[in-house]
Design an enzyme around this catalytic site. Structure first.
Site, PDB file in Angstrom:
ATOM      1  N   SER A 193     -25.573 -30.004  40.388  1.00  0.00           N
ATOM      2  CA  SER A 193     -26.141 -30.779  41.485  1.00  0.00           C
ATOM      3  C   SER A 193     -26.601 -32.152  40.990  1.00  0.00           C
ATOM      4  O   SER A 193     -25.786 -32.915  40.479  1.00  0.00           O
ATOM      5  CB  SER A 193     -27.281 -29.988  42.132  1.00  0.00           C
ATOM      6  OG  SER A 193     -27.691 -30.572  43.337  1.00  0.00           O
ATOM      7  N   ASP A 347     -20.666 -26.240  51.015  1.00  0.00           N
ATOM      8  CA  ASP A 347     -21.556 -27.166  50.315  1.00  0.00           C
ATOM      9  C   ASP A 347     -21.283 -28.576  50.798  1.00  0.00           C
ATOM     10  O   ASP A 347     -20.125 -29.021  50.801  1.00  0.00           O
ATOM     11  CB  ASP A 347     -21.318 -27.051  48.799  1.00  0.00           C
ATOM     12  CG  ASP A 347     -22.179 -27.988  47.968  1.00  0.00           C
ATOM     13  OD1 ASP A 347     -23.081 -28.639  48.531  1.00  0.00           O
ATOM     14  OD2 ASP A 347     -21.950 -28.068  46.752  1.00  0.00           O
ATOM     15  N   HIS A 377     -24.161 -24.374  48.057  1.00  0.00           N
ATOM     16  CA  HIS A 377     -24.833 -25.238  47.096  1.00  0.00           C
ATOM     17  C   HIS A 377     -26.048 -24.534  46.480  1.00  0.00           C
ATOM     18  O   HIS A 377     -26.862 -23.942  47.182  1.00  0.00           O
ATOM     19  CB  HIS A 377     -25.281 -26.541  47.758  1.00  0.00           C
ATOM     20  CG  HIS A 377     -25.760 -27.547  46.769  1.00  0.00           C
ATOM     21  ND1 HIS A 377     -24.894 -28.372  46.089  1.00  0.00           N
ATOM     22  CD2 HIS A 377     -26.993 -27.834  46.282  1.00  0.00           C
ATOM     23  CE1 HIS A 377     -25.577 -29.138  45.250  1.00  0.00           C
ATOM     24  NE2 HIS A 377     -26.865 -28.827  45.345  1.00  0.00           N
TER      25      HIS A 377
END
Length: 407
Positions: A193, A347, A377
Site C-alpha cells: 500500500s 481494490d 486492499h
C-alpha cells in the site's frame, strides 16, 4: 493514553456490535461487500470493527481524552509477540530512523538476501509492531534478513518525511551491509500500500546510483502510485469496498502531502491538474492502458471538470515521482530491477499496479505479477491478525515468499 486499554476493552466490542448491526440491518449503502470477495462475512466483521473503532475515536477526541488518529494507531498496534525460536530480532536505528531487524537463527551456507520492508497504513498508520507477524513470516519462510522501517507518519510529518526516512534507512543498510551477513548484490525493497509507494520511490532514486550495488528487485504489494486520477475503473468498481474506499485514498494522499485534506472533492473530480499536464501524463495514467478484462465490472469515464488553479498550487507536488512513482520518466523506469507486483481485484488501487506493470514491461523490466481474484486492499496486513486472516491473503504472502526464493 493510560486509560485507553480499559476503554478499549469496555467500549470497542459494543461499538463493533452496533456497527455490525447497522451493516446487517441497514445495508450501509455507502459500503460494498462484493459476493466474489474472499470470505465476505468475515470482511463484513472487519468492516464493523473499523467502523466501531472510528466511532469510538471520534467520541474520545470530542471528550478530549486523545485524538482520533492517536486512538486509531493504538488499536492497530497489536499485542507484543513471544520470542520467535527461529529468529534473532533486534530494534536498532539506521540514520536515526527506528528499524527492526529479523535474522534467521539457522546456519547459512553463504550470505543471505536482505529485504527492506516499508509498512502500509496510508502514510498515517502502521508501525513495527503492526507488521511484526508479516515480517517474521517473510524472514522465516524465505530465510532472509528483513529490515522493517518505522518512518515518520502524517499528518504530523508531511511529505517528503516518510520517503526520506525510507531512503536514509536503505542507504544505511546498504553502506553497512557486511554487519548483517547479507549479499550486497541481493537486496530487495518491499512494501504494501503506502509502503509500496515508498518502495517504488526509493527504488527509482537508487536506480542511477553508481556508488552502490544495484538493488536486486522491488516487491510492490497493492501499491498506490499516482494521485492524478481517482476515476480509473478500479476506483469506481471498488469505491465502497473495504479496507480502502475511494474517498479515503484521496484523503490519505492529501494528508501525506499537506497534513490536511482540504480540496478533497476537487481532487476526486480531477480539477486539481492542469489540462496540459493531464494530457502529458495520459500516456501513462489512462484507462486505455488497462486490459479490457478489468473493465467488465463497469467503467465511468472521467467527466471533464474546470481546472482550479488555486487547488493545483496546493497539490502540485503530486506530479513529483518521489510522491507518485508512476510519473517517473522512461529514462529512470528502464533502469529499475526485476519487479514483483501484487494486485487485488476488489481494490481501488488495482489499476495503479496494472499501469505500473505496463510501464515496467514497456521499458524492458522483468515483472512477476500476482493477482488475487478474490482479494481486497489490505488483505495481507491481516495475516494472523486477531483471527481476521483470509486464505487469499495467505496465498498472496506466499507468492511474495516464492518470488524471493526464486531470486
Amino acid at each position: 493514553m493510560a486509560l485507553l486499554p480499559a476503554l478499549l476493552l469496555l467500549l470497542l466490542p459494543l461499538a463493533a456490535l452496533v456497527a455490525a448491526l447497522a451493516a446487517v440491518l441497514l445495508g450501509l449503502p455507502s459500503y460494498d461487500i462484493p459476493p466474489g470477495v474472499n470470505q465476505p462475512a468475515k470482511l463484513r466483521l472487519v468492516l464493523a470493527v473499523l467502523l466501531g473503532t472510528a466511532a469510538l475515536g471520534r467520541i474520545l477526541e470530542k471528550t478530549g481524552l486523545c485524538s482520533q488518529i492517536t486512538f486509531g494507531r493504538y488499536v492497530r498496534q497489536g499485542r507484543k509477540l513471544r520470542v520467535d525460536p527461529k529468529l534473532f530480532i533486534q530494534d536498532l536505528q539506521f540514520n536515526k530512523v527506528p528499524v527492526r531487524v529479523y535474522h534467521p537463527k539457522a546456519a547459512s551456507d553463504g550470505q543471505r538476501r536482505g529485504i527492506i520492508f516499508f509498512h502500509g497504513g496510508g502514510w498515517m498508520f502502521g508501525s513495527l509492531d503492526t507488521y511484526e507477524k508479516v515480517c517474521r513470516y517473510i524472514s522465516r519462510e524465505s530465510e532472509s534478513v528483513v529490515v522493517s522501517v518505522q518512518y515518520r507518519l502524517a499528518p504530523e510529518h508531511k511529505y517528503p518525511a516518510a520517503y526520506e526516512d525510507c531512503l536514509n534507512a536503505t542507504l544505511h543498510f546498504m553502506n553497512n551491509i557486511e554487519h548483517y551477513g547479507v549479499d550486497p548484490a541481493n537486496v530487495i525493497v518491499c512494501g504494501d500500500s503506502a509502503g509500496g509507494n515508498l518502495a517504488a520511490a526509493v527504488c527509482q532514486t537508487l536506480a542511477g546510483r553508481s556508488d552502490l550495488p544495484k538493488l536486486r528487485a522491488q516487491i510492490l504489494i497493492y501499491p498506490g502510485l499516482q494521485a492524478l486520477d481517482f476515476n480509473l475503473p478500479s476506483y469506481h468498481q471498488n469505491r465502497g469496498v473495504p479496507l480502502l474506499f475511494r474517498e479515503r485514498a484521496a484523503f490519505f494522499a492529501l494528508q501525506y502531502l499537506n497534513g490536511h485534506a482540504l480540496h478533497m472533492q476537487e481532487v476526486l473530480e480531477g480539477s486539481h491538474i492542469p489540462p496540459d499536464m493531464r494530457l502529458k501524463y495520459r500516456k501513462w495514467v489512462s484507462p486505455d492502458n488497462i486490459p479490457e478484462k478489468f473493465k467488465v465490472r463497469g467503467v465511468k469515464p472521467l467527466t471533464p471538470t474546470d481546472f482550479v488553479a488555486e487547488v493545483y498550487e496546493t497539490v502540485k507536488r503530486f506530479c513529483e515521482p518521489n510522491l507518485c512513482p508512476l510519473l517517473a520518466e522512461d529514462a529512470i523506469v528502464h533502469q529499475l530491477p526485476e519487479s514483483f507486483i501484487l494486485t487485488c481485484e476488489y481494490d481501488v488501487l488495482r489499476d495503479d499496479g496494472l499501469l505500473y506493470k505496463k510501464r515496467l514491461e514497456d521499458n524492458g523490466v522483468p515483472v512477476t505479477w500476482y493477482h488475487l481474484e478474490d482479494g481486497f486492499h489490505g488483505i495481507i496486513s491481516l495475516y494472523d491478525y486477531c483471527g481476521f486472516s483470509f486464505p487469499s491473503g495467505k496465498r498472496g504472502l506466499d507468492s511474495v515468499v516464492n518470488f524471493l526464493k526464486s531470486l
